[in-house]
Design an enzyme around this catalytic site. Structure first.
Site, PDB file in Angstrom:
ATOM      1  N   ARG A   1      30.893  36.932  27.056  1.00 41.75           N
ATOM      2  CA  ARG A   1      29.605  36.918  26.357  1.00 41.75           C
ATOM      3  C   ARG A   1      29.799  36.182  25.044  1.00 41.75           C
ATOM      4  NH1 ARG A   1      27.588  37.815  30.447  1.00 41.75           N
ATOM      5  NH2 ARG A   1      26.190  39.482  31.096  1.00 41.75           N
TER       6      ARG A   1
ATOM      7  N   ASP B   1      31.996  29.249  28.354  1.00 37.82           N
ATOM      8  CA  ASP B   1      30.929  29.283  29.355  1.00 37.82           C
ATOM      9  C   ASP B   1      29.728  30.024  28.783  1.00 37.82           C
ATOM     10  OD1 ASP B   1      29.848  28.816  31.980  1.00 37.82           O
ATOM     11  OD2 ASP B   1      30.098  30.958  32.366  1.00 37.82           O
TER      12      ASP B   1
ATOM     13  N   GLU C   1      23.011  31.212  22.965  1.00 39.31           N
ATOM     14  CA  GLU C   1      22.691  30.457  24.187  1.00 39.31           C
ATOM     15  C   GLU C   1      21.275  30.729  24.702  1.00 39.31           C
ATOM     16  OE1 GLU C   1      25.751  32.194  26.820  1.00 39.31           O
ATOM     17  OE2 GLU C   1      24.127  33.076  27.999  1.00 39.31           O
TER      18      GLU C   1
ATOM     19  N   HIS D   1      26.908  28.826  31.081  1.00 38.58           N
ATOM     20  CA  HIS D   1      26.883  30.158  31.709  1.00 38.58           C
ATOM     21  C   HIS D   1      26.803  30.033  33.238  1.00 38.58           C
ATOM     22  CE1 HIS D   1      25.998  34.558  30.548  1.00 38.58           C
ATOM     23  NE2 HIS D   1      26.577  34.522  31.739  1.00 38.58           N
TER      24      HIS D   1
HETATM   25  P1  NAI Z   1      34.378  45.542  33.746  1.00 34.47           P
HETATM   26  O1  NAI Z   1      33.527  46.619  33.202  1.00 34.47           O
HETATM   27  O2  NAI Z   1      34.927  45.676  35.134  1.00 34.47           O
HETATM   28  O3  NAI Z   1      35.634  45.307  32.766  1.00 34.47           O
HETATM   29  C1  NAI Z   1      35.527  45.213  31.383  1.00 34.47           C
HETATM   30  C2  NAI Z   1      36.844  45.689  30.800  1.00 34.47           C
HETATM   31  O4  NAI Z   1      36.813  45.427  29.396  1.00 34.47           O
HETATM   32  C3  NAI Z   1      37.090  47.193  30.977  1.00 34.47           C
HETATM   33  O5  NAI Z   1      38.369  47.414  31.544  1.00 34.47           O
HETATM   34  C4  NAI Z   1      37.009  47.743  29.561  1.00 34.47           C
HETATM   35  O6  NAI Z   1      37.898  48.853  29.335  1.00 34.47           O
HETATM   36  C5  NAI Z   1      37.436  46.536  28.761  1.00 34.47           C
HETATM   37  N1  NAI Z   1      37.026  46.579  27.355  1.00 34.47           N
HETATM   38  C6  NAI Z   1      35.944  47.180  26.794  1.00 34.47           C
HETATM   39  N2  NAI Z   1      35.940  46.960  25.471  1.00 34.47           N
HETATM   40  C7  NAI Z   1      37.034  46.218  25.187  1.00 34.47           C
HETATM   41  C8  NAI Z   1      37.581  45.671  24.000  1.00 34.47           C
HETATM   42  N3  NAI Z   1      36.977  45.861  22.815  1.00 34.47           N
HETATM   43  N4  NAI Z   1      38.727  44.961  24.082  1.00 34.47           N
HETATM   44  C9  NAI Z   1      39.341  44.763  25.273  1.00 34.47           C
HETATM   45  N5  NAI Z   1      38.866  45.248  26.435  1.00 34.47           N
HETATM   46  C10 NAI Z   1      37.724  45.962  26.391  1.00 34.47           C
HETATM   47  O7  NAI Z   1      33.531  44.209  33.602  1.00 34.47           O
HETATM   48  P2  NAI Z   1      33.743  42.824  34.382  1.00 34.47           P
HETATM   49  O8  NAI Z   1      32.971  42.832  35.638  1.00 34.47           O
HETATM   50  O9  NAI Z   1      35.187  42.507  34.408  1.00 34.47           O
HETATM   51  O10 NAI Z   1      32.984  41.815  33.396  1.00 34.47           O
HETATM   52  C11 NAI Z   1      33.469  41.537  32.111  1.00 34.47           C
HETATM   53  C12 NAI Z   1      32.415  40.753  31.353  1.00 34.47           C
HETATM   54  O11 NAI Z   1      32.269  39.461  31.946  1.00 34.47           O
HETATM   55  C13 NAI Z   1      30.986  41.338  31.436  1.00 34.47           C
HETATM   56  O12 NAI Z   1      30.789  42.346  30.461  1.00 34.47           O
HETATM   57  C14 NAI Z   1      30.135  40.160  31.173  1.00 34.47           C
HETATM   58  O13 NAI Z   1      29.902  40.083  29.784  1.00 34.47           O
HETATM   59  C15 NAI Z   1      31.003  38.964  31.601  1.00 34.47           C
HETATM   60  N6  NAI Z   1      30.441  38.235  32.741  1.00 34.47           N
HETATM   61  C16 NAI Z   1      30.250  36.887  32.621  1.00 34.47           C
HETATM   62  C17 NAI Z   1      29.716  36.159  33.668  1.00 34.47           C
HETATM   63  C18 NAI Z   1      29.526  34.677  33.599  1.00 34.47           C
HETATM   64  O14 NAI Z   1      28.777  34.121  34.428  1.00 34.47           O
HETATM   65  N7  NAI Z   1      30.144  33.968  32.682  1.00 34.47           N
HETATM   66  C19 NAI Z   1      29.318  36.828  34.918  1.00 34.47           C
HETATM   67  C20 NAI Z   1      29.632  38.246  34.951  1.00 34.47           C
HETATM   68  C21 NAI Z   1      30.145  38.910  33.886  1.00 34.47           C
END
Ligand code: NAI
Length: 332
Positions: free
Chosen positions: A236, A260, A265, A297
């Site tokens: 993000r 990305d 954005e 994105h």
């Molecule tokens: P997820 O919920 O499976 O994993 C997120 C991880 O980040 C968790 O293990 C959590 O403990 C950890 N976390 C939380 N706060 C943190 C911090 N301050 N420092 C380090 N780690 C921390 O989520 P997932 O599916 O892996 O997605 C991650 C992010 O990717 C989403 O929140 C979204 O913002 C982004 N995303 C981007 C996309 C794109 O098209 N570029 C598409 C889908 C998601």
């Protein structure tokens, strides 16, 4: 066959409509709007039962209140992240919110690797040169990832998929997450954030945007990093203070920046602005650096991911209309 329920689907492109129509088995009435849902467009939800929105829609407390007034009972997000939705306000208004918690983490992981490789080997520059019949290699020197240390921040679904994809490179893999996982620990070494900053040649962000992680990458954290570090953000935009990234690029501390996502954005991405002047000076400056690679994105943008997003979104809506829970509720 029509279910009688009407859903206002915001921030849609023709490709979203194709994938959603293909899985609309119960004949829910999907009314597509290209506009983002926000204060200026919330009036469009009058007469609907539900809304579906995407990453840059702004569903703050005010918009939520308007949705409730207009009779909206459920918000089906077509994404995993929900930093743009005020969940407390949804609860207070009695509006259910569901997301698509997992829809092909590999899509974002693979795009992350695409940015890393393209930046390292200067692929866009090399391609332009060859198309101009310039076969000079000066300026295209890369480095071996096999000798590098790569730090992953956030080892949830996408961070883990990224670690799996990186494993074959032979690089040293470090990671940080406040909630470590066994699966990631088998692929990488958990370290504290400062150690990750200090030791990594490449840093990739895979954590959600929260009040804790907002501007995680700022002047202070960049100062702790290796000279010439590569930073990749496919998570993000708000995780990276864009002005601090510019400072790092100017000083040479940041050698490569792959984005990305971008803080502001919302007014730029997912639209063709080629006939317009960019009003965002920071973004325009970022674009002027040859060692910055920006995509709009598209990390999620694979066939498999769009199929999964459409299927889960419709399932979430149908469960609500049938008086059931889908298991993807952020607010019940
Ligand atoms: P997820 O919920 O499976 O994993 C997120 C991880 O980040 C968790 O293990 C959590 O403990 C950890 N976390 C939380 N706060 C943190 C911090 N301050 N420092 C380090 N780690 C921390 O989520 P997932 O599916 O892996 O997605 C991650 C992010 O990717 C989403 O929140 C979204 O913002 C982004 N995303 C981007 C996309 C794109 O098209 N570029 C598409 C889908 C998601």
């Amino acid at each position: 066959m029509s279910s009688g329920y009407r859903v206002a689907v915001f921030s849609t492109k023709p490709y979203d409509q194709r994938f959603l129509n293909a899985v609309n088995q119960q004949g829910v009435e999907l009314c597509y709007f290209e506009e983002r849902l926000r204060e200026e467009t919330v009036k469009l939800t009058e007469g609907f039962d539900a809304v579906s929105c995407f990453v840059n829609d702004i569903v703050d407390a005010h918009v939520m209140q308007q949705l409730a007034t207009n009779g909206i009972k459920v918000i089906a997000l077509r994404c995993a992240g929900f930093n743009n939705v005020d969940l407390d306000a949804a609860k207070a208004c009695g509006i259910r919110v569901c997301n698509v918690p997992s829809y092909s983490p590999e899509s974002v992981a693979e795009h992350t690797l695409a940015l890393m490789f393209a930046l390292n080997r200067k692929i866009t520059r090399a391609n332009s040169r060859v198309h101009e019949h310039n076969f000079e290699l000066e300026g295209l020197l890369g480095f071996n990832f096999a000798k590098a240390t790569i730090g992953i921040i956030g080892t949830g679904k996408i961070g883990l998929a990224t670690l799996r994809a990186l494993k074959g490179l032979g690089a040293e893999l470090l990671c940080y997450d406040p909630y470590p996982s066994d699966a990631a620990a088998q692929l990488a070494t958990y370290v504290d954030l400062d150690t990750l900053y200090r030791r990594s040649n490449v840093i990739s962000l895979h954590c959600p945007l929260t009040s804790d992680s907002y501007h995680l990458i700022d002047d202070d954290s960049i100062a702790k990093m290796q000279d010439n570090v590569m930073i990749i953000n496919t998570s993000r935009g708000g995780l990276v203070n864009a002005q601090a990234a510019l400072n790092g690029l100017k000083s040479g501390k940041i050698g490569y920046l792959g984005l990305d996502v971008y803080e502001l954005e919302g007014d730029i991405f997912f639209r063709d602005l080629s006939d317009h002047v960019l009003n965002d000076d920071v973004f325009a400056l970022l674009l002027s650096y040859p060692n910055v690679l920006i995509t709009g994105h598209q990390g999620y943008f694979t066939k498999e991911a769009l199929e999964q997003i459409a299927a889960t979104t419709l399932t979430n809506l149908e469960h609500f209309f049938n008086g059931e829970l889908s298991g993807n509720e952020l607010v019940e």
